[in-house]
Write an enzyme that holds these catalytic residues in place. Structure first.
Site, PDB file in Angstrom:
ATOM      1  CG  ASP A   1     -12.571  42.729  15.053  1.00  0.00           C
ATOM      2  OD1 ASP A   1     -13.013  42.695  13.956  1.00  0.00           O
ATOM      3  OD2 ASP A   1     -13.407  43.113  16.002  1.00  0.00           O
TER       4      ASP A   1
ATOM      5  CG  ASP B   1      -3.829  49.218  36.737  1.00  0.00           C
ATOM      6  OD1 ASP B   1      -2.778  49.483  37.766  1.00  0.00           O
ATOM      7  OD2 ASP B   1      -4.713  48.522  36.772  1.00  0.00           O
TER       8      ASP B   1
ATOM      9  CB  ALA C   1     -11.563  52.680  13.423  1.00  0.00           C
TER      10      ALA C   1
ATOM     11  CG  ASN D   1     -11.865  54.394  24.166  1.00  0.00           C
ATOM     12  OD1 ASN D   1     -11.272  55.224  24.859  1.00  0.00           O
ATOM     13  ND2 ASN D   1     -13.164  54.698  23.665  1.00  0.00           N
TER      14      ASN D   1
ATOM     15  CB  SER E   1     -12.610  47.046  27.863  1.00  0.00           C
ATOM     16  OG  SER E   1     -13.267  46.292  26.879  1.00  0.00           O
TER      17      SER E   1
END
Length: 253
Positions: free
Chosen positions: A43, A143, A151, A157, A159
């Site tokens: 990816d 954090d 997509a 996002n 995770s």
């Protein structure tokens, strides 16, 4: 038409070996003269290829020679021309990032997956969030935070416990990364055309970096992000294995 193929590959030995085999079977042409680009890797290399060939406006068909391969098709040498002829096209608009640094310099970049702001040191970041010129969050201690396209919603996002977005949806996901205050804030959905502005509070003590698809800018004081409809990335998928199907399938595993 589809015989005018440009083969691009990551530096991974498996990708380079695959490129040599495919060129031996189908030939090769420079991207500037091609009708389609075949990207070999994972990816990360697909994102790199889309960014690098953006001005050509060509469709990109990926074959997985990496790890996850969410944006890639399965690798097979024997029937490539038929697969290209039958492929379904997805069009993706990237995010446009305009980051202002402490020294006053502006940095612009495009992101197909997400734009993220991350703490740069040991202390939590303190961020202030504006949507279309209206203050929506006075202080987010975290954090970091990110704005994701549909997509990219299954990547960083997801995770960070952000939502998976259908590929055709006209929304973006605004997701906090390890939020401390407010404790229960799980992010928000904003309209695709919205302008999101994130300001860094106390940047000297709590420095923050901005990242657009792994292209980083350090010591930012503010970042403006919005979808850029003028840029269209064309990705090809085998029938029945497009982004819409993959995004749905990810929610049932």
């Amino acid at each position: 038409m589809m015989e005018r193929i440009a083969f691009l590959a990551s530096d991974a030995p498996t990708a380079q070996t695959a490129r040599a085999a495919l060129i031996g079977r189908y030939g090769d042409i420079a991207p500037q003269k091609a009708k389609v680009i075949v990207a070999l890797g994972g990816d990360g290399f697909m994102l790199q290829t889309l960014h690098g060939t953006q001005e050509l406006g060509l469709p990109v068909y990926g074959m997985n020679r990496g790890t996850v391969g969410f944006l890639m098709n399965e690798y097979n040498e024997s029937d490539l021309l038929d697969r290209l002829a039958d492929a379904e096209e997805e069009v993706i608009n990237p995010l446009s990032m305009n980051a202002t640094c402490a020294n006053g310099k502006n940095h612009k970049a495009l992101a197909i997956n997400e734009v993220s702001m991350l703490r740069q040191g040991p202390q939590a970041a303190k961020l202030r969030i504006w949507i279309d010129g209206r203050l929506r969050m006075d202080e987010l201690v975290c954090d970091g935070a990110l704005l994701s396209t549909p997509a990219g919603s299954t990547a960083y996002n997801y995770s960070a416990h952000g939502p998976i977005l259908p590929i055709g949806s006209d929304v973006l996901a605004l997701t906090a990364i390890a939020p401390f205050r407010p404790r229960r804030w799980r992010g928000a959905l904003v309209q695709k055309q919205s302008l999101v502005r994130v300001e860094v509070m106390n940047p000297e003590k709590r420095p923050v970096m901005a990242d657009a698809d792994s292209r980083s800018v350090r010591d930012v004081v503010s970042v403006e992000i919005r979808s850029d409809p003028s840029v269209q990335h064309r990705i090809l998928f085998d029938p029945g294995h497009g982004l819409e199907e993959r995004l749905i399938r990810e929610q049932f595993v």
